[in-house]
Scaffold this motif. Sequence first.
Motif, short mmCIF file in Angstrom:
data_model
loop_
_atom_site.label_atom_id
_atom_site.label_comp_id
_atom_site.label_asym_id
_atom_site.label_seq_id
_atom_site.Cartn_x
_atom_site.Cartn_y
_atom_site.Cartn_z
N GLU A 34 -0.90 -8.54 -5.31
CA GLU A 34 -1.75 -9.22 -4.33
C GLU A 34 -1.29 -8.93 -2.90
O GLU A 34 -2.10 -8.61 -2.02
CB GLU A 34 -1.74 -10.72 -4.59
CG GLU A 34 -2.66 -11.50 -3.69
CD GLU A 34 -2.62 -12.98 -4.01
OE1 GLU A 34 -3.12 -13.74 -3.16
OE2 GLU A 34 -2.11 -13.38 -5.06
N VAL A 35 0.02 -9.01 -2.66
CA VAL A 35 0.56 -8.75 -1.32
C VAL A 35 0.36 -7.30 -0.94
O VAL A 35 -0.03 -6.99 0.20
CB VAL A 35 2.06 -9.14 -1.26
CG1 VAL A 35 2.69 -8.68 0.04
CG2 VAL A 35 2.24 -10.62 -1.45
N LEU A 36 0.58 -6.39 -1.88
CA LEU A 36 0.42 -4.96 -1.61
C LEU A 36 -1.02 -4.63 -1.26
O LEU A 36 -1.29 -3.91 -0.29
CB LEU A 36 0.88 -4.14 -2.82
CG LEU A 36 0.87 -2.64 -2.65
CD1 LEU A 36 1.75 -2.21 -1.50
CD2 LEU A 36 1.33 -1.97 -3.94
N SER A 37 -1.98 -5.16 -2.01
CA SER A 37 -3.37 -4.86 -1.70
C SER A 37 -3.78 -5.47 -0.37
O SER A 37 -4.52 -4.84 0.41
CB SER A 37 -4.29 -5.32 -2.83
OG SER A 37 -4.72 -6.62 -2.67
N LEU A 38 -3.28 -6.66 -0.05
CA LEU A 38 -3.59 -7.29 1.24
C LEU A 38 -3.04 -6.47 2.40
O LEU A 38 -3.75 -6.20 3.38
CB LEU A 38 -3.01 -8.71 1.28
CG LEU A 38 -3.22 -9.47 2.58
CD1 LEU A 38 -4.67 -9.88 2.71
CD2 LEU A 38 -2.31 -10.67 2.65
N LEU A 39 -1.79 -6.02 2.28
CA LEU A 39 -1.18 -5.20 3.34
C LEU A 39 -1.91 -3.88 3.51
O LEU A 39 -2.18 -3.45 4.63
CB LEU A 39 0.30 -4.94 3.03
CG LEU A 39 1.25 -6.09 3.26
CD1 LEU A 39 2.64 -5.74 2.75
CD2 LEU A 39 1.31 -6.46 4.72
N ARG A 40 -2.23 -3.24 2.41
CA ARG A 40 -2.92 -1.95 2.48
C ARG A 40 -4.28 -2.09 3.15
O ARG A 40 -4.67 -1.26 3.97
CB ARG A 40 -3.08 -1.35 1.09
CG ARG A 40 -1.79 -0.80 0.54
CD ARG A 40 -1.97 -0.25 -0.85
NE ARG A 40 -0.76 0.44 -1.28
CZ ARG A 40 -0.59 0.93 -2.50
NH1 ARG A 40 -1.55 0.82 -3.39
NH2 ARG A 40 0.53 1.55 -2.81
N ARG A 41 -4.99 -3.15 2.80
CA ARG A 41 -6.32 -3.37 3.37
C ARG A 41 -6.26 -3.73 4.85
O ARG A 41 -6.97 -3.16 5.67
CB ARG A 41 -7.02 -4.49 2.59
CG ARG A 41 -8.51 -4.44 2.61
CD ARG A 41 -9.09 -5.45 1.65
NE ARG A 41 -8.01 -6.20 1.02
CZ ARG A 41 -7.99 -7.50 0.80
NH1 ARG A 41 -8.99 -8.22 1.10
NH2 ARG A 41 -6.98 -8.12 0.27
N ASN A 45 -3.77 1.29 5.49
CA ASN A 45 -2.79 2.30 5.12
C ASN A 45 -2.53 2.15 3.62
O ASN A 45 -1.84 1.23 3.19
CB ASN A 45 -1.50 2.11 5.92
CG ASN A 45 -0.49 3.19 5.65
OD1 ASN A 45 -0.62 3.97 4.73
ND2 ASN A 45 0.55 3.23 6.48
N TYR A 46 -3.06 3.07 2.83
CA TYR A 46 -2.98 2.95 1.39
C TYR A 46 -1.77 3.69 0.79
O TYR A 46 -1.68 3.84 -0.42
CB TYR A 46 -4.30 3.42 0.76
CG TYR A 46 -5.40 2.45 1.10
CD1 TYR A 46 -5.64 1.34 0.31
CD2 TYR A 46 -6.16 2.61 2.25
CE1 TYR A 46 -6.61 0.42 0.64
CE2 TYR A 46 -7.14 1.69 2.59
CZ TYR A 46 -7.37 0.61 1.78
OH TYR A 46 -8.32 -0.31 2.11
N SER A 47 -0.85 4.11 1.63
CA SER A 47 0.37 4.75 1.11
C SER A 47 1.59 3.84 1.25
O SER A 47 2.71 4.28 1.08
CB SER A 47 0.60 6.08 1.82
OG SER A 47 0.73 5.89 3.20
N ILE A 48 1.37 2.57 1.55
CA ILE A 48 2.47 1.59 1.65
C ILE A 48 2.98 1.27 0.24
O ILE A 48 2.21 1.15 -0.70
CB ILE A 48 1.98 0.29 2.34
CG1 ILE A 48 1.64 0.56 3.79
CG2 ILE A 48 3.02 -0.81 2.23
CD1 ILE A 48 1.05 -0.64 4.50
#
Length: 95
Positions: A34-41, A45-48
Amino acid sequence: MTVLKQPVVLEGEHITFQLNGEIQQDIFLKIKPEVLSLLRRKLNNYSIHLEHVIKEEDNSGKRKLYTSTDKLQYLKEKSPALVELQKRFGLETDF
C-alpha cells in the motif's frame, strides 16, 4: 504509524526503513504494498523500491536498571537536583 516514523535511508530510488524488531518487520511487510503504490503514484516514479533492515541496538556500555534503587540512583546521577529534593523532603529510598 510507528513503523512509518522510523528512520529512513534514501539511496537513489531505494528507500530503506530502519526497524527495531520483528514485530515492526511484520507490520512493515503488511503495509509495504500500500505504501509503495501510494509513493509511486504521488511521486509519479514507478521505479521506487522499499526495503527494511532491523537495526541492532548497542547495549554493551549501558547497565540494566532492574530495581527501584538502581533506577533512583541512575536518575540522581542524571539530575543532581533529585538528591536535594530527597534531602529536603526526607524521602525514602526504599519504595
